[in-house]
Structure formats: C-alpha cells, structure tokens
Design an enzyme around this catalytic site. Structure first.
Site, PDB file in Angstrom:
ATOM      1  CG  HIS A 122      74.649  34.043 -17.906  1.00  0.00           C
ATOM      2  ND1 HIS A 122      73.436  33.872 -17.270  1.00  0.00           N
ATOM      3  CD2 HIS A 122      74.842  35.391 -17.992  1.00  0.00           C
ATOM      4  CE1 HIS A 122      72.913  35.072 -16.980  1.00  0.00           C
ATOM      5  NE2 HIS A 122      73.753  35.998 -17.412  1.00  0.00           N
ATOM      6  CG  ASP A 144      74.437  39.185 -12.959  1.00  0.00           C
ATOM      7  OD1 ASP A 144      75.556  39.627 -13.254  1.00  0.00           O
ATOM      8  OD2 ASP A 144      73.474  39.152 -13.761  1.00  0.00           O
ATOM      9  CG  HIS A 169      70.945  39.238 -16.535  1.00  0.00           C
ATOM     10  ND1 HIS A 169      72.010  40.126 -16.495  1.00  0.00           N
ATOM     11  CD2 HIS A 169      69.936  39.861 -17.178  1.00  0.00           C
ATOM     12  CE1 HIS A 169      71.650  41.241 -17.116  1.00  0.00           C
ATOM     13  NE2 HIS A 169      70.400  41.114 -17.541  1.00  0.00           N
ATOM     14  CG  ASP A 176      73.931  42.647 -14.307  1.00  0.00           C
ATOM     15  OD1 ASP A 176      73.662  42.254 -13.162  1.00  0.00           O
ATOM     16  OD2 ASP A 176      74.186  41.861 -15.248  1.00  0.00           O
TER      17      ASP A 176
HETATM   18 ZN   LIG Z   1      73.916  39.934 -15.559  1.00  0.00          ZN
END
Ligand SMILES: [Zn+2]
Length: 369
Positions: free
Chosen positions: A139, A176, A178, A264
């Site tokens: 991120h 991931d 996200h 995740d």
């Molecule tokens: Zn994540």
C-alpha cells in the site's frame, strides 16, 4: 529445486501498539492488540519450523536495505519523514492507520532488505525464496506510507532487479485481499514492470483498483486489476488465474516473478471476505511457479504482505511456501470444516461474470485473452 526463507528475530519484537483491529482503543473499543501484530508472523515462523521447512530450505538472515535502495521506489521526502517520525518515538506513516514507533524506520529498512535478500538468493540460483517480514509494503505510495505499510518492499525488489541486475521485464503479482495501490502507482507508466493485483472489489483503498486502470502512457496493458466479489473463494481465484493472470504473464514473459504474498484473502481473515483456503493458496503458488519455470528460469520471489488470522494465515503461508519450494504440502487441518461450507466451493455465475469484465478490459492489450 531449492528454497530460501528470509527471517530475522527482529521482526518478532516490533510492537504495533494497542487497537481494536486497527482502530485506537477507547469508547466502544476495548484494549486489544493491533491487527498487524507480532503473533501473526511469529506463529508463521513457528509453523515453518515445526513443519520441517528449516531442514528443507535455506534460512537466510536478511540484511537491511540501504537508503539508496529504498530511494529507487520512494521520494527522499518520504524516507526522511519516516526517519523523523520514528526518531520522535511515535506517529503515523501515512493515511492514519499506519502506526510507527521508535523502531519502525529500522524495521522497515530490514523488511525491504529481507525482500532484497530473497531477490539476491534467487538471482544467485537459489531457486525460489520467500521473505517472511513485517512491515508489509504494497500500500505504500512513492511519497507516503499507507495501510500498515511504510516502504514498498515489492517495488524496491522490482527496481533492484532492473537497475542493479539488468533485468528488462519483471512482473509483480499481488494476491493480497486488498489492492496493491502503491505498487501500481509506482510502476504505472513503466512498461518494464507488469503489475497484476487480485483483490476484493472496492475494499481498500476504495478509490483504486478498478479494471479501467490498465497502465499509463507508454505502459498501456502493463497494469491489470482483477476485482473479485466477496465470497469469491478458490474457484473464482483459480478461474481468474487460468483465464487472465497466467495468460497475461506468459505473454509478457517476465524474467522474474515477484509475488506480493498477502493471505488476508483467506476464509478466516478478519480484514476481507474472499474465502480462499490454504489449498487455494497452494494452487495459486503452483500456477505462479509454472509461469516462472516456463519463462523466467524458475525465478520467483515471494514477499510477505497482509494476513491477519493468527490461526489460519500461517497455514496459508505454509501451503504457499511449500508449493514454491517443490515440497509436499501439509494437509489443511480445517479441511473437514471447509468441506461442509456452502460457499467458496463452486464457480458461480457472478464469479465468471466478474472475471469476464476484467478479461474484456485487458483483451485489447493481450492477444491471448
Ligand atoms: Zn491486505
């Protein structure tokens, strides 16, 4: 084939503070550990040990990344600010949910260095490597930390592979839950790095990760976002791999595959709703290893990202790491429970439809789609 795992005990003693998941305690939030805590990674290290990985793999003590190596992917302002926040003893790396303490800057350098150590092992012919680390990276923007991430470890690895080792094409595949927003942004106009992110549709960050983001000027097609619906499970992921991710990778022909290895997206994770099983992660690893073997001389570097179930995340990482190491995969202890679940077992029409949208967006750039 051989496998390297990078690990430092330093990763086990970093405190992300008290929180309810990621919110500060107080009000309705009773005191608890931050979701990005030490246990999820120490339990993974313990599981690797008890599963025999230490006998099957080379365990490498990572080095710290130099500031110059970090600056290949980040602005000087960001690096200086991270050092200042850390020296102040507490603060936020960016976005409001990325706590820093007095050790965070050094630990972020060690995380980037761990990913670089994995890269160096792979390019020296070690086979494949996994960098077991924290803090996560995908991120982090060029100019700021974000979403628990301080420095973008995968971006630093990809840049090192090109700038230092002379590779011309690197792929970063982000599994991931996200969106890999930082990695996408850093390489958006760079055709030398193909970025692919599979993630829960408009989960985090909400503003990024759409299928329409296909790469900037001179790099069109070199970014692919696969938006998966909540409840996707193994079938939707493997459908996306078989119809989109693998064909794109084979056509791009990277000389190195970097995996942003977040788990995740797992069935038991508190931070996403994607329902992937440990077996599903092994299946993804098998496909990525297949691509690396076919076009990249087997060069695959896996870099730890999110994964917040202290019980199940370690099992998912184990399955992924065993697969990229060519080892037998331990059976999932939750197998019987998972078999009884109604969801995540069969490919649903809305899964096919979601992947079809991505496929159509990318088809004009990739002939094989
Ligand atoms: Zn994540």
């Amino acid at each position: 084939m051989t496998l390297a795992v990078c690990w430092s005990e330093q990763f086990a003693i970093h405190d992300s503070g008290r929180a309810g998941l990621y919110l500060p305690v107080g009000g309705l939030i009773e005191d608890d550990v931050h979701v990005d805590n030490t246990a999820r990674i120490t339990r993974t290290r313990n599981l690797l040990r008890t599963s025999g990985i230490d006998e099957a793999a080379t365990i490498l003590e990572p080095r710290k990344a130099s500031v110059a190596e970090v600056l290949r992917a980040h602005s000087e302002e960001h690096v200086v600010r991270m050092q200042e926040v850390s020296e102040a003893g507490e603060g936020d790396a960016g976005g409001g949910y990325t706590p820093m303490d007095a050790h965070s800057f050094e630990l972020a350098l060690l995380s980037a260095g761990s990913a670089l150590t994995a890269l160096e092992a792979v390019l020296a012919g070690e086979g494949t490597a996994h960098a077991l680390l924290r803090r996560s990276g995908h991120h982090a923007w060029r100019d700021s930390g974000y979403g628990f991430c301080v420095f973008n470890n995968c971006a630093i690895v990809a840049r090192a592979a090109i700038d230092e080792f002379g590779l011309e094409r690197v792929a970063v595949v982000d599994i991931d839950a996200h969106h890999g927003n930082g990695t996408e942004a850093i390489f958006y106009d760079d055709p030398a790095v193909l970025t692919v992110s599979l993630h829960q549709d408009r989960s985090f960050p909400v503003e990024t990760g759409g299928v329409e983001s296909v790469g900037g000027k001179d790099a069109e097609g070199a970014n692919a976002n696969v938006n998966l619906p909540a409840g996707a499970g193994d079938p939707a992921y493997l459908d996306a791999f078989d119809r989109i991710v693998v064909p794109v990778l084979l056509e791009y022909r990277p000389q190195l595959v970097v995996v942003a290895c977040g788990v995740d997206s797992s069935l038991f994770d508190p931070m996403a709703r994607l329902g992937v099983t440990a077996t599903g992660f092994a299946s993804m690893a098998k496909r990525l290893l297949g691509v690396a073997s076919e076009v990249a001389d087997g060069r695959l570097v896996s870099v730890q990202e999110g994964g917040y179930s202290p019980v199940y995340s370690p099992l998912c990482w184990l399955a992924f790491i065993e697969t990229i190491g060519g080892l037998d995969v331990h059976a999932d202890p939750f197998e019987d429970f998972i078999a009884e679940q109604a969801t995540c077992r069969e490919l649903a029409p809305w899964h096919v439809e979601a992947n079809e949208v991505t496929r159509k967006h990318l088809a004009s750039y990739w002939a094989s789609l």
